[in-house]
Design an enzyme around this catalytic site. Structure first.
Site, PDB file in Angstrom:
ATOM      1  N   LYS A 176     -10.717  -3.978  -4.375  1.00 14.42           N
ATOM      2  CA  LYS A 176     -11.823  -3.065  -4.668  1.00 14.42           C
ATOM      3  C   LYS A 176     -11.380  -1.642  -4.967  1.00 14.42           C
ATOM      4  CE  LYS A 176     -13.489  -3.859  -0.043  1.00 14.42           C
ATOM      5  NZ  LYS A 176     -12.388  -3.472   0.848  1.00 14.42           N
ATOM      6  N   LYS A 209      -3.632  -9.511  -6.844  1.00 12.20           N
ATOM      7  CA  LYS A 209      -4.898  -9.893  -6.191  1.00 12.20           C
ATOM      8  C   LYS A 209      -6.040  -8.961  -6.628  1.00 12.20           C
ATOM      9  CE  LYS A 209      -5.588  -7.825  -1.814  1.00 12.20           C
ATOM     10  NZ  LYS A 209      -6.850  -7.679  -1.155  1.00 12.20           N
ATOM     11  N   LYS A 217       0.834  -1.208   0.000  1.00 13.72           N
ATOM     12  CA  LYS A 217       0.000   0.000   0.000  1.00 13.72           C
ATOM     13  C   LYS A 217       0.872   1.264   0.000  1.00 13.72           C
ATOM     14  CE  LYS A 217      -4.479  -1.566   0.993  1.00 13.72           C
ATOM     15  NZ  LYS A 217      -5.049  -2.213  -0.143  1.00 13.72           N
TER      16      LYS A 217
HETATM   17  N1  AQP Z   1      -8.665 -11.091  -4.009  1.00 12.98           N
HETATM   18  C1  AQP Z   1      -9.104 -11.627  -2.873  1.00 12.98           C
HETATM   19  N2  AQP Z   1      -9.326 -12.972  -2.813  1.00 12.98           N
HETATM   20  C2  AQP Z   1      -9.790 -13.531  -1.648  1.00 12.98           C
HETATM   21  N3  AQP Z   1     -10.062 -12.815  -0.529  1.00 12.98           N
HETATM   22  C3  AQP Z   1      -9.865 -11.480  -0.565  1.00 12.98           C
HETATM   23  N4  AQP Z   1     -10.034 -10.497   0.346  1.00 12.98           N
HETATM   24  C4  AQP Z   1      -9.671  -9.318  -0.195  1.00 12.98           C
HETATM   25  N5  AQP Z   1      -9.273  -9.488  -1.470  1.00 12.98           N
HETATM   26  C5  AQP Z   1      -9.375 -10.824  -1.729  1.00 12.98           C
HETATM   27  C6  AQP Z   1     -10.555 -10.690   1.701  1.00 12.98           C
HETATM   28  O1  AQP Z   1     -11.713  -9.882   1.837  1.00 12.98           O
HETATM   29  C7  AQP Z   1     -11.818  -9.406   3.179  1.00 12.98           C
HETATM   30  C8  AQP Z   1     -12.048  -7.933   3.218  1.00 12.98           C
HETATM   31  O2  AQP Z   1     -10.934  -7.230   2.714  1.00 12.98           O
HETATM   32  P1  AQP Z   1     -10.681  -5.729   3.179  1.00 12.98           P
HETATM   33  O3  AQP Z   1     -11.799  -4.862   2.785  1.00 12.98           O
HETATM   34  O4  AQP Z   1     -10.368  -5.718   4.622  1.00 12.98           O
HETATM   35  O5  AQP Z   1      -9.420  -5.220   2.460  1.00 12.98           O
HETATM   36  P2  AQP Z   1      -8.410  -5.892   1.533  1.00 12.98           P
HETATM   37  O6  AQP Z   1      -7.983  -7.213   2.034  1.00 12.98           O
HETATM   38  O7  AQP Z   1      -7.303  -4.907   1.323  1.00 12.98           O
HETATM   39  O8  AQP Z   1      -9.327  -6.083   0.243  1.00 12.98           O
HETATM   40  P3  AQP Z   1      -9.349  -5.258  -1.059  1.00 12.98           P
HETATM   41  O9  AQP Z   1     -10.500  -5.686  -1.864  1.00 12.98           O
HETATM   42  O10 AQP Z   1      -8.011  -5.333  -1.733  1.00 12.98           O
HETATM   43  O11 AQP Z   1      -9.632  -3.816  -0.554  1.00 12.98           O
HETATM   44  P4  AQP Z   1      -8.821  -2.486  -0.692  1.00 12.98           P
HETATM   45  O12 AQP Z   1      -8.754  -2.212  -2.153  1.00 12.98           O
HETATM   46  O13 AQP Z   1      -9.658  -1.522   0.082  1.00 12.98           O
HETATM   47  O14 AQP Z   1      -7.475  -2.670  -0.073  1.00 12.98           O
HETATM   48  C9  AQP Z   1     -10.522  -9.817   3.893  1.00 12.98           C
HETATM   49  O15 AQP Z   1     -10.777 -10.985   4.655  1.00 12.98           O
HETATM   50  C10 AQP Z   1      -9.589 -10.153   2.761  1.00 12.98           C
HETATM   51  O16 AQP Z   1      -8.635 -11.128   3.120  1.00 12.98           O
END
Ligand code: AQP
Length: 325
Positions: free
Chosen positions: A195, A192, A110
């Site tokens: 969002k 990965k 990040k």
């Molecule tokens: N690509 C993924 N595959 C499987 N699990 C995933 N998770 C996130 N991306 C994947 C799981 O979703 C839950 C919520 O995630 P988060 O909102 O806490 O943030 P994150 O892990 O950083 O997910 P994002 O989508 O990548 O969000 P942003 O863009 O905001 O950083 C967690 O349990 C995560 O493991």
């Protein structure tokens, strides 16, 4: 068993969040005491628009409900409404070694992604996550693969606290799905699905069938045209095969057989249809909930007061053990 998990209200929840985390929540809430949080204090560690945050929080709450989290079985609430999260995070920071935090992969990624926004909150993010989990003395945390390292750190911090001040916290375990723990981006299968990435790179739970078809048909695939699972040589097609398998319940071998000699185009068309059908009830429920803001707010406020009761009990003990009261 008490379980804790959360999602950042940073945008559209995608099939990666669903298959990696939320799908497990729905199963776990049947037999466990589940605490599911909308982690807004985590959302503000990366660039965001304050005017949008409340809307994103309400959207996240209706997404939880539309995906099947049941407020009669589980506690659903907003992190910043229970002030003990921030208080415990500060206390735990005083026993967390800087070296442990500098090793965290998410911080490294990040801080590369948001070069002009590398703040102390982003660095301390895993300690706040440890506080989220330990405040409820949760024994297990269902998350995707990317969060496994943070849960390990929560375990280290719990152990350290217990040794230094006396036993309070269980050491939480990660619950990872057998497959789908890391769904990859549609536009770059080496990254990965996320969002905060380009919307073309993910399928949101509420995308229209037309958008799903467009995104799947233009998803990056590999050279050749055979639909076979090979994560190193064919990361794009393998990612799509995993999604197909998780949505239909078929094994990847069964799907390979089904599309033998048929090429990527036909496979992708079928995947788009399968996904659009699977997500139809989510879209329907989400539409209904969009007109029920008052109900969603009331549900969150009840969730916060249930969460607060547990959090206050833990904090009383923590303050006393640390000599603060
Ligand atoms: N690509 C993924 N595959 C499987 N699990 C995933 N998770 C996130 N991306 C994947 C799981 O979703 C839950 C919520 O995630 P988060 O909102 O806490 O943030 P994150 O892990 O950083 O997910 P994002 O989508 O990548 O969000 P942003 O863009 O905001 O950083 C967690 O349990 C995560 O493991």
């Amino acid at each position: 068993m008490r379980i804790f998990s959360g999602i950042r209200p940073t945008g559209n929840i995608h099939i990666g969040n669903y298959l990696g985390a939320v799908k497990q929540w729905i199963e776990l809430q049947e037999k466990n005491e589940c605490v599911f949080c909308i982690v807004d204090l985590h959302a503000i560690t990366t660039p965001y628009d304050p005017k949008e945050l409340q809307k994103n929080i309400l959207d996240a709450a209706s997404i939880y409900l539309a995906a099947g989290v049941n407020p009669e079985k589980s506690i659903i609430f907003v992190q910043s409404e229970v002030k003990e999260h921030a208080e415990l995070a500060w206390l735990l920071e005083t026993i967390t070694p800087m070296g442990e935090l500098s090793r965290m992969t998410q911080y490294k990624e990040k801080s590369k992604q948001y070069k002009d926004y590398v703040n102390a909150g982003l660095f301390a993010y895993p300690v706040l996550m440890a506080a989220d989990i330990l405040l409820y003395r949760a024994k297990a945390v269902p998350v995707g693969k990317d969060q496994e390292q943070h849960v390990e750190l929560a375990r280290t911090i719990a152990k350290k606290f217990n040794q230094k001040f006396g036993q309070i916290f269980p050491e939480p375990e990660t619950i990872l799905p057998k497959t789908g723990a890391k769904i990859m981006s549609l536009t770059n299968p080496k990254k990965k699905m996320s969002k905060t990435d380009d919307p073309k790179s993910y399928i949101s739970l509420f995308d229209s069938p037309e958008d799903i078809t467009k995104k799947i048909m233009s998803a990056e695939t590999d050279s050749g045209k055979e639909v076979v699972y090979n994560i190193t040589k064919k990361p794009g097609i393998s990612n799509l095969l995993i999604i197909y398998s998780l949505i239909t319940g078929k094994t990847t071998q069964e799907i390979e057989k089904q599309f033998k000699g048929k090429g990527y185009g036909e496979f992708k068309k079928s995947l788009a249809k399968v996904l659009a059908d699977y997500l139809e009830p989510f879209r329907r429920k989400q539409k209904e909930l969009q007109t029920r803001d008052v109900y969603v707010k009331e549900m969150l406020s009840q969730g916060a007061s249930r969460a607060k009761t547990i959090a206050e009990t833990t904090m009383k003990e923590v303050r006393s053990k640390m000599g603060l009261s």
